[in-house]
Enzyme design. Structure first.
Site: not given
Length: 201
Positions: A135, A154-156, A195
Site C-alpha cells: 500500500w 489495499g486502501d480502505l 477517495w
C-alpha cells in the site's frame, strides 16, 4: 506546492468509460493533491506518518528536520537510531528509517533507477524494505512518482468509495479488478475522485 498533474485528456477518457464516475468528476471538478517529487523524502515521510494522525506526523517530521538539518540518505545513514527516535518515533520506526538511509547509501536501493522501472517493479523493490508495504509503495507511485495507473485494493478509502459509487453491498476482488481495468490507463486520476467519495462521512 506541487500537485498531481492531470487534465481534460484523462477526465474525458474516464467520463466516457463510466457514467457514475463521470457524475463524480462533474461534482468535484479538478482535485488538487500534493505530491512530494523527491522519492527518498517521500519514503521517510511515509514511515513517519504510519498509524498516527496527520497532525502528529507533521510534528514529528518538523522535529526530524530541525534535528538533522535536512532529510537525505547520507544524513539519515550517519544518524543513530537513538537520534532519530528522539524526534518522537518508536524504536521500530527509527530502525526502518535508518535502514532505508543505509540501503540507499550502500547501493542496495537505487532510487535513480526507479523512473525506468514498471509500477510492479517499483512495488517489489520498495516493499522489500522493512517498514514499506505494498500500500505504501502504491501511494509513493502516485504521490511521489506521479504514475498514472494506480488504484489500490489495499486502501480502505478506495474500497469504501467504490462500494458507494456502485451501490454495492460488498466489493469483491473480481469487481475491483474489473473497475481497475475500466479506468486504465488513468487509474490514479480515478483514485483521486473515489477517495473523495470514500472519505466523506
Amino acid at each position: 506546492m506541487e500537485t498531481f498533474k492531470y487534465g481534460d485528456t484523462e477526465l474525458d477518457y474516464l467520463k466516457m468509460k463510466d457514467e457514475k464516475l463521470a457524475h463524480l468528476i462533474e461534482q468535484h471538478g479538478m482535485i488538487e493533491r500534493k505530491v512530494t517529487p523527491d522519492l527518498f523524502t517521500a519514503l521517510i515521510n511515509s514511515v513517519v506518518s504510519q498509524q498516527i494522525s496527520t497532525k502528529a506526523a507533521a510534528t514529528v517530521w518538523n522535529r526530524l528536520i530541525q534535528h538533522l538539518g535536512e532529510i537525505s540518505p547520507q544524513i539519515i545513514a550517519n544518524a543513530t537510531v537513538e537520534e532519530i527516535q528522539q524526534c518522537g518515533l518508536s524504536t521500530r520506526k527509527a530502525n526502518y528509517i535508518k535502514g532505508i538511509g543505509d540501503a540507499v547509501v550502500n547501493g542496495e536501493l537505487q532510487l535513480d533507477e526507479f523512473p525506468k522501472l514498471s509500477d510492479q517493479e517499483v512495488i517489489d523493490r520498495l516493499s522489500s524494505l522493512h517498514g514499506i508495504g505494498v500500500w505504501t509503495a502504491e501511494m509513493l507511485l502516485i504521490f511521489s512518482m506521479q504514475r498514472s495507473d494506480i488504484i489500490s485494493w489495499g486502501d480502505l478509502g478506495i474500497r469504501r468509495g467504490l462500494t458507494r459509487l456502485y451501490a454495492l453491498e460488498d466489493l469483491t476482488k473480481e469487481q475491483f479488478n474489473e473497475y481497475k481495468k475500466r479506468y486504465s490507463p488513468y487509474g490514479s486520476v480515478a483514485s483521486l475522485y473515489i477517495w473523495k467519495l470514500g472519505n466523506n462521512k
